[in-house]
Design an enzyme around this catalytic site. Sequence first.
Site, PDB file in Angstrom:
ATOM      1  CB  CYS A  12      48.237  93.528  30.652  1.00 20.64           C
ATOM      2  SG  CYS A  12      47.942  91.779  30.953  1.00 20.64           S
ATOM      3  CG  ASN A  15      50.800  87.929  33.823  1.00 20.07           C
ATOM      4  OD1 ASN A  15      51.335  87.124  34.557  1.00 20.07           O
ATOM      5  ND2 ASN A  15      51.363  88.303  32.695  1.00 20.07           N
ATOM      6  CB  CYS A  17      44.957  89.090  27.253  1.00 20.21           C
ATOM      7  SG  CYS A  17      43.417  88.196  27.521  1.00 20.21           S
ATOM      8  NE  ARG A  18      45.834  94.374  27.751  1.00 20.37           N
ATOM      9  CZ  ARG A  18      45.511  95.471  28.406  1.00 20.37           C
ATOM     10  NH1 ARG A  18      45.589  96.650  27.813  1.00 20.37           N
ATOM     11  NH2 ARG A  18      45.111  95.416  29.667  1.00 20.37           N
ATOM     12  CB  SER A  19      51.551  91.248  30.285  1.00 24.09           C
ATOM     13  OG  SER A  19      50.699  90.426  31.048  1.00 24.09           O
ATOM     14  CG  ASP A 129      41.834  93.958  28.321  1.00 27.06           C
ATOM     15  OD1 ASP A 129      41.965  92.856  27.740  1.00 27.06           O
ATOM     16  OD2 ASP A 129      41.595  94.046  29.539  1.00 27.06           O
TER      17      ASP A 129
END
Length: 165
Positions: A12, A15, A17-19, A129
């Site tokens: 993401c 690095n 939140c999402r990943s 995001d």
Amino acid sequence: MNQADLKILFVCMGNICRSTTAEAVFSQKMAQQNLQHKVKIDSAGTHNFSPDAPPDERSQAHARKRGYDLSHLRARPVIERDFEEFDLLLTMDWDNRALLEARCPAQHLHKIRGLAEFLQTTHAPVIPDPYFGGSQGFEHVLDLIEEASEGLLKFVTHKTQVSTQ
């Protein structure tokens, strides 16, 4: 760690939140299927905004409610070696993908895909995001990542079975 059959990098922007959420969710799903020895996973960001920082507190809190622990993960940027080392680089959105493709050596471009490609029933082009939104954004991201992880697990199971035959 033994040589993994497959190596997956979740990507993401920062690095945090999402990943990292995808790494933790997919790691747990692999452990439940006893596949952790066959697949190496990691996460990274297209930007180095928060080097070595833990995941966003909101990501950790929402993930914790669903039984995922992100506390041990730390942010890092995508590095050149990642393009060679990993078999799949799974991006969260179009910006992440475009940034990776711009940096990626031509012989490794085929490794870059979107995590949303593995969604089973939800039709979403990206994993959005949640950083600038509220709680619902983090819950929505978890919903998408859990679903995409199920699809990715099917892909990995097939891929690792084929490679051992």
